[in-house]
Structures are given as structure tokens and as C-alpha cells.
Design an enzyme around this catalytic site. Sequence first.
Site: not given
Ligand code: NAD
Ligand code: DAU
Length: 366
Positions: A173, A169, A143-145
Site C-alpha cells: 500500500k 500488505y 491505510t494508516d499501516e
Molecule cells: P476488501 O478486501 O474487503 O475488498 C477488496 C475488493 O477489491 C474486493 O471486492 C475484491 O474483489 C476487489 N479486488 C481485489 N483485487 C482486485 C483486482 N486485481 N482488480 C479488481 N478488483 C480487485 O477490502 P476493504 O477492506 O474493503 O478495503 C478497501 C480499500 O481500503 C483497500 O484499498 C484497503 O487497503 C483500504 N483500507 C481498508 C481498511 C479496513 O479496515 N478494511 C482500512 C484502511 C484502508
Molecule cells: O489499519 C488499517 C488496516 O486495518 C487496513 O489497512 C487493513 O486492510 C485491515 O485489514 C486492517 O488491518 P489489521 O491487521 O489491523 O486488521 P485485522 O482485523 O486483521 O486485525 C485487527 C487486530 O486484531 C490486529 O492487531 C490483529 C488482531 N487479530 C486479528 C485476527 C484476524 C487477532 O488478535 N486475532 C485474529 O484472529
Amino acid sequence: MSSSAEFVASSPILVTGGCGFIGANFVLDWMRHETSPLVNLDALTYAGNPENLAALADEPRYTFVHGDITDSELLRELFARHRPRAVVHFAAESHVDRSIHGPDAFLRTNIDGTFRLLQAAREHYASLEGEVRAAFRFLHVSTDEVYGTLEPEDAAFSETTPYAPNSPYAASKASSDLLVRAWHHTYALPTLITNCSNNYGQYQFPEKLIPLTIANALAGKPLPVYGDGQQVRDWLFVEDHCTAIRRVLSSGRLGETYNIGGNNQRANLDVVKTICSLLDELRPGAKPYAEQIRFVEDRPGHDRRYAIDATKIERELGWQPAHTFPTGLRATVEWYLANAAWIENVMSGEYLHWIERNYAGREVKA
Ligand code: NAD
Ligand code: DAU
């Protein structure tokens, strides 16, 4: 068929976390575009939903394994049985707010789980020879975080931006990225790391901003905006992310990191208002949906701005996002409207418990 095409067509890739949001999109995308079989290892936490992959029930190239990446014994057996030609590692605890309420699971899965997966992959890699060994890849999805937060005038995150994670988180990561880096440098494991920005699209769990806003709007509930709503995220349509991962897997340089972003920086409040406008058009209610917006107490340690500089992946691998935010967001809202049953199913007891835990204590500012 050439021997290398035969090898690709017969050797599976191992995906972890394929029942989650990005993982499920990736598995479906892989089946559409690639010939190799795919083994999906997923623990089915609250975020994992096998229903996302119901379309693959009769697909002979797809195998699902219910299991945990922290289970070394299972990993060893999996590698021995399936002999994967690559690993694409999505499995993680992914929600920042949950990491603030309970960091333990994040350290367990994201750090210890990645460590165990690396060890199992390393053992497998040591058993390979010749072309099969040369082809093996371990792609870690991050992630970019990990780069921390930006001021409004700062340049976007590049692959050389120092790590400065701010949430449990992000720290978990960042730790996993460093493990992957070390396994490449010390053990010569052929690794690749991708760091991408906020994804959005179909199958995203409604704890994240975009699906939560859509679900709450339709249910007539408040639309919670943290703090002043001026935090900026760089939104990436999940299909573009999947294409980028396939590109890095096939052509990325070993040991390298690739940043992936959508070139779509938006303030949260604008995102929420845009969703409201789309819903006003597609599912008009008695009043404009924007009237449901509520400013609530900010997330502790909330990062102000993320932005990705994706010039490296564009220059080296020719990847660029194909979707703009307006087209991607419209497609996403339309998908949630057409899949009301999906949202209803995932909003189970655990989900309601989480919503209560995360939002009940947040004072609403008038
Ligand atoms: P998600 O939370 O939707 O899904 C995570 C999946 O991993 C689920 O299917 C869960 O059952 C599985 N999982 C969790 N713990 C596990 C374990 N111990 N063993 C096996 N499986 C397990 O996540 P996502 O949003 O699809 O993100 C996927 C990946 O991409 C993550 O590594 C996250 O850090 C990264 N990422 C997500 C975003 C985003 O915006 N969602 C952005 C940047 C990076
Ligand atoms: O940047 C990549 C990341 O993006 C991933 O690594 C994470 O897995 C993914 O969950 C996401 O993280 P964020 O914290 O940016 O996503 P989230 O959707 O939780 O929140 C997006 C923005 O919106 C953040 O600034 C928090 C804000 N927010 C979120 C929620 C859930 C609100 O204002 N209200 C809300 O109820």
C-alpha cells in the site's frame, strides 16, 4: 439545471473494488447521497461479493464491470466508454495475515494494479478539456499501516509522519501511495490520497477481527486473540469513512493526503470482550461468550499500535466521525445477527481453507 450540475448528474464516477467491504458500503452510500452514475470495476476475488449490492439490481445509475485492475486493455476501454469524471480506487488485497502467507497477489494488485490504473487515468485525463478536465479527480484509498507502528506514548500518525511499513500488505500500500504521489508531481494528474484506520461495520469479510469474532462466537468456536491482545487499533465506523471519502473527493486540495480516523483507540482484547458482552445481551447462550476466548501465537511483525490524527480533514473539510465505538459496534453486531445467511454464504470452501491455513499452526497458550 446549470451546466455544471448537468455535468455532475450525467458523468459517472469509476469505483474499483466496489464489491468488497468498504467499496460496497461506499457504493450504497453514494447512491443514497449523490446524483452521478457509478461504474464499479471489481475482479470478484474471495473478498468481492456482488450480493452486497443486490439492492442496486434495478438502479439505472449503477453499472457493474467484472474485471481486473491489472488489465490495461480493459481499463482503456472502460475509460473510453464511460468517460468518468472521477476515480475512487478501493481495489486491493487487504488482509495482513494473507499478505504474510502469500505476498505475490498483494504486489500484483496493490502495486502493479494501481500503476496500470494511474496510466489509464492519465491517458483519459489527457483527452479532457475545459471544465471537464478541471473537475477530474483520482482518489486513492489507503491505510494508516503505511506509517508503521506506535509506542503507547507516541503522538498519533499525521500526514507528515514518515512512511515505515512493516507487513507485505503495508509495504504494497505504501508503494501504491508513492506511485500516486509521483503521478501527481510528474504528470500533474489531479490526485487525492486518504489514509484511514481500521474500519468496521456491515459486509466486512469474517477474516478480520470484528466479524471473525462475531461469527466464531455464534458458531461456538474459539475466539483467537493474537499475542497478549494489547495491540491497539483506532476503529472507524465504515459509514463515517464513506462520508469522509465523499468530502475529500468534492473538496480536497489536489495532491494532498488526508488522514481519516475514528478517535477510538482500543486494545484488541477489549474489542473482543465488548463483542462478547453485546452477544451475551442480544443472543444469550448457555455460557458467557468470553469463555471462548483463546490466546494464540502472535502475527509475525505485528504492529503494536495505530492511531490517527484527523485534525487536517476536520480543519480543512469540516469532517468528523458521527459514530462512537459503542453505537457503531452495537449496530455492527446487530447487522451480523440479522444477516446470518450472508455470513453462511461467504464462509465457503475458500474461507474454510484460509481459516485452516492461518490458525491451525498457532499454538494455543493456556
Ligand atoms: P476488501 O478486501 O474487503 O475488498 C477488496 C475488493 O477489491 C474486493 O471486492 C475484491 O474483489 C476487489 N479486488 C481485489 N483485487 C482486485 C483486482 N486485481 N482488480 C479488481 N478488483 C480487485 O477490502 P476493504 O477492506 O474493503 O478495503 C478497501 C480499500 O481500503 C483497500 O484499498 C484497503 O487497503 C483500504 N483500507 C481498508 C481498511 C479496513 O479496515 N478494511 C482500512 C484502511 C484502508
Ligand atoms: O489499519 C488499517 C488496516 O486495518 C487496513 O489497512 C487493513 O486492510 C485491515 O485489514 C486492517 O488491518 P489489521 O491487521 O489491523 O486488521 P485485522 O482485523 O486483521 O486485525 C485487527 C487486530 O486484531 C490486529 O492487531 C490483529 C488482531 N487479530 C486479528 C485476527 C484476524 C487477532 O488478535 N486475532 C485474529 O484472529
